[in-house]
Design a protein around this motif. Structure first.
Motif, short mmCIF file in Angstrom:
data_model
loop_
_atom_site.label_atom_id
_atom_site.label_comp_id
_atom_site.label_asym_id
_atom_site.label_seq_id
_atom_site.Cartn_x
_atom_site.Cartn_y
_atom_site.Cartn_z
N GLY A 154 -7.90 15.57 8.29
CA GLY A 154 -7.93 13.93 8.15
C GLY A 154 -8.98 13.61 7.27
O GLY A 154 -9.32 14.24 6.04
N ARG A 155 -9.52 12.47 7.05
CA ARG A 155 -10.45 12.11 6.08
C ARG A 155 -11.54 12.97 5.91
O ARG A 155 -11.81 13.47 4.79
CB ARG A 155 -11.08 10.50 6.51
N ILE A 156 -12.24 13.31 7.10
CA ILE A 156 -13.47 14.07 7.03
C ILE A 156 -13.20 15.73 6.78
O ILE A 156 -13.59 16.31 5.81
CB ILE A 156 -14.32 14.20 8.30
N HIS A 177 -2.16 18.17 12.67
CA HIS A 177 -0.82 17.70 13.17
C HIS A 177 0.66 18.06 12.53
O HIS A 177 1.54 18.60 13.23
CB HIS A 177 -0.75 16.12 13.40
N ILE A 235 -18.43 19.49 13.98
CA ILE A 235 -18.96 18.26 13.59
C ILE A 235 -17.70 17.05 14.15
O ILE A 235 -18.04 15.93 13.71
CB ILE A 235 -19.05 17.84 12.05
N ASP A 261 -23.23 20.02 15.60
CA ASP A 261 -23.83 18.67 15.56
C ASP A 261 -23.50 17.72 16.73
O ASP A 261 -23.97 16.63 17.08
CB ASP A 261 -23.33 17.74 14.14
N GLY A 287 -24.24 13.60 11.99
CA GLY A 287 -23.16 13.67 11.14
C GLY A 287 -23.22 12.42 10.10
O GLY A 287 -23.21 12.58 8.83
N1 LIG Z 1 -20.47 14.38 13.94
C1 LIG Z 1 -20.71 13.02 13.66
O1 LIG Z 1 -21.67 12.37 13.45
C2 LIG Z 1 -19.24 12.47 13.35
C3 LIG Z 1 -19.18 11.52 12.34
C4 LIG Z 1 -17.96 10.90 11.96
C5 LIG Z 1 -16.86 11.49 12.69
N2 LIG Z 1 -16.91 12.47 13.64
C6 LIG Z 1 -15.88 12.81 14.45
O2 LIG Z 1 -14.86 13.17 13.47
C7 LIG Z 1 -13.44 12.76 14.03
C8 LIG Z 1 -12.60 12.74 12.94
O3 LIG Z 1 -12.80 11.52 11.89
P1 LIG Z 1 -11.95 11.37 10.65
O4 LIG Z 1 -12.39 10.13 10.18
O5 LIG Z 1 -11.81 12.49 9.69
O6 LIG Z 1 -10.69 11.13 11.48
P2 LIG Z 1 -8.88 11.20 10.87
O7 LIG Z 1 -8.15 10.84 11.91
O8 LIG Z 1 -8.81 10.85 9.38
O9 LIG Z 1 -8.88 12.78 11.04
C9 LIG Z 1 -8.57 13.59 12.24
C10 LIG Z 1 -7.55 14.61 12.00
O10 LIG Z 1 -7.04 15.25 13.07
C11 LIG Z 1 -5.77 15.66 13.29
N3 LIG Z 1 -5.65 15.67 14.61
C12 LIG Z 1 -5.78 14.79 15.76
N4 LIG Z 1 -5.38 15.64 17.05
C13 LIG Z 1 -5.00 16.71 16.70
C14 LIG Z 1 -4.33 17.74 17.54
N5 LIG Z 1 -4.19 17.66 18.43
N6 LIG Z 1 -4.00 18.98 16.79
C15 LIG Z 1 -4.08 19.04 15.30
N7 LIG Z 1 -4.61 18.02 14.50
C16 LIG Z 1 -5.01 16.96 14.85
C17 LIG Z 1 -5.15 14.23 12.72
O11 LIG Z 1 -4.02 14.64 12.37
C18 LIG Z 1 -5.93 13.69 11.68
O12 LIG Z 1 -5.66 14.50 10.29
C19 LIG Z 1 -13.76 11.36 14.54
O13 LIG Z 1 -12.89 11.18 15.61
C20 LIG Z 1 -15.18 11.71 15.35
O14 LIG Z 1 -14.92 12.26 16.61
C21 LIG Z 1 -18.36 12.98 14.28
#
Ligand SMILES: NC(=O)c1ccc[n+]([C@@H]2O[C@H](COP(=O)([O-])OP(=O)(O)OC[C@H]3O[C@@H](n4cnc5c(N)ncnc54)[C@H](O)[C@@H]3O)[C@@H](O)[C@H]2O)c1
Ligand SMILES: O=C(O)[C@H](O)CO
Length: 325
Positions: A154-156, A177, A235, A261, A287
């Motif tokens: 996804g984004r991160i 996904h 993370i 983290d 994070g």
């Molecule tokens: N450590 C930290 O402080 C910190 C900071 C920010 C975010 N996060 C975590 O990171 C996560 C992701 O953030 P993001 O902005 O990148 O979200 P996002 O929605 O942009 O990306 C998540 C990705 O995971 C994929 N995904 C979800 N379920 C799946 C599965 N069962 N199988 C395969 N792929 C799957 C989605 O298709 C998506 O591409 C957040 O939900 C949060 O829990 C942690």
């Protein structure tokens, strides 16, 4: 009359002033027992809530019959009973995008710290144990050129791929996904099944949300697919991993190291076996924790909340089914 907003997160003075201009604000300064009691007292008249790190379940939400909107100062929304919020017509918003780059920086910090044993060796110097015999026992492993495996593109995940590809010349493989042709084009990334990624990646990085589908996704079977040189980075959320299986893999050295983290239970207990392992770098869920990013997240949450309370659709609405224009 102004609507009532309960904050369970401190805001900077300018953001607080903006919120106070539009709403009657109650600030709960900490979520200790006293703070939780204050929160329960404030919920019956609250129209809006803003904060993070609090499990907002139906029991707590039932104390807030007038609630219209919840603005989470986080991108992850695993702390919320989304179905119940939607059923009640309460708008839930989050703070994506503004924290993406900072969180990917944290991921990379953990990659470098674990591979080059930065914390372990810095502690050795600090303890006065730097003798002349620095040799193979203290060596780490390269990061550049190694295979970066990203679970959850996804984004991160994308921001991590960008760093690996352009900054460290790393082949990128990923599982998500579905395949992402644009990511493949930009970073030469290759889509893999989960087992193939676990077998091939030198760095296995979790950047998924915690959901019913991802809870416990990485357990003993998955660690067994990794090799003795694999470095595991989390993370995303602690509960995506079976922590006992992770501890076992680290203790048995069936994987090389872990940069973590996030943990199954936070704060991490001081007597967790993870903290006794020299091949673990543990950080306290930081994070997104830079001055700039935390301010941007808070601003985003305030914008979302004020929009919702004014009857507008918040930019980062999570439960879109709750929106009734
Ligand atoms: N450590 C930290 O402080 C910190 C900071 C920010 C975010 N996060 C975590 O990171 C996560 C992701 O953030 P993001 O902005 O990148 O979200 P996002 O929605 O942009 O990306 C998540 C990705 O995971 C994929 N995904 C979800 N379920 C799946 C599965 N069962 N199988 C395969 N792929 C799957 C989605 O298709 C998506 O591409 C957040 O939900 C949060 O829990 C942690
Ligand atoms: O999801 C997020 O935004 C971070 O983990 C902070 O809670």
């Amino acid at each position: 009359m102004k609507k009532s907003v309960v904050l369970y997160k401190t805001l900077s003075a300018p953001l607080m002033a903006r919120l106070q201009e539009a709403a009657a604000v109650t600030l709960i300064e900490s979520l200790d027992a006293g703070g939780l009691a204050q929160l329960r007292d404030a919920l019956p008249t609250a129209h809006g809530l803003l904060g993070a790190s609090l499990r907002l379940d139906a029991k707590l939400l039932d104390l807030a019959p007038q609630l219209e909107a919840v603005a989470s100062v986080s991108v992850g929304v695993d702390n919320y009973d989304i179905n119940y919020l939607t059923e009640r017509g309460i708008l839930l918003s989050n703070t994506p995008d503004v924290l993406t780059e900072t969180t990917a920086d944290t991921g990379f910090a953990l990659i470098l710290a674990t591979a080059r044993r930065v914390v372990e060796l810095a502690n050795m110097v600090r303890a006065g144990n730097w003798n002349q015999n620095i040799g193979p026992l203290h060596f780490g492993s390269d990061v550049h050129g190694k295979t970066l495996g990203i679970i959850g593109m996804g984004r991160i995940g994308e921001a991590l791929a960008q760093r690996g590809h352009f900054g460290f010349n790393m082949p990128v493989i990923y599982h998500s996904h579905s395949p992402k042709p644009l990511v493949e084009q930009r970073f030469g990334a290759q889509y893999c099944s989960l087992p193939d990624l676990l077998k091939q990646a030198d760095f296995v990085c979790l950047t998924l949300p915690l959901t019913a589908q991802t809870q416990g996704l990485i357990g003993a079977k998955e660690f067994a697919l990794m090799g003795p040189e694999t470095i595991f980075i989390n993370i995303s959320r602690g509960k995506v991993v079976d922590e006992a299986a992770l501890i076992d893999a680290l203790q048995q050295r069936t994987i090389r190291a872990a940069g973590l983290d996030v943990f199954e239970r936070e704060p991490l207990n001081h007597d967790s076996p993870l903290l006794g392992l020299s091949n673990v770098v543990a950080t306290p869920h930081i994070g997104s924790a830079t001055h700039e990013t935390r301010e941007a997240m808070a601003r985003c949450a305030v914008d979302n909340l004020l929009a919702a309370l004014a009857g507008e659709r918040p930019k980062n609405l999570v439960n879109t089914a709750a929106w009734k224009p």
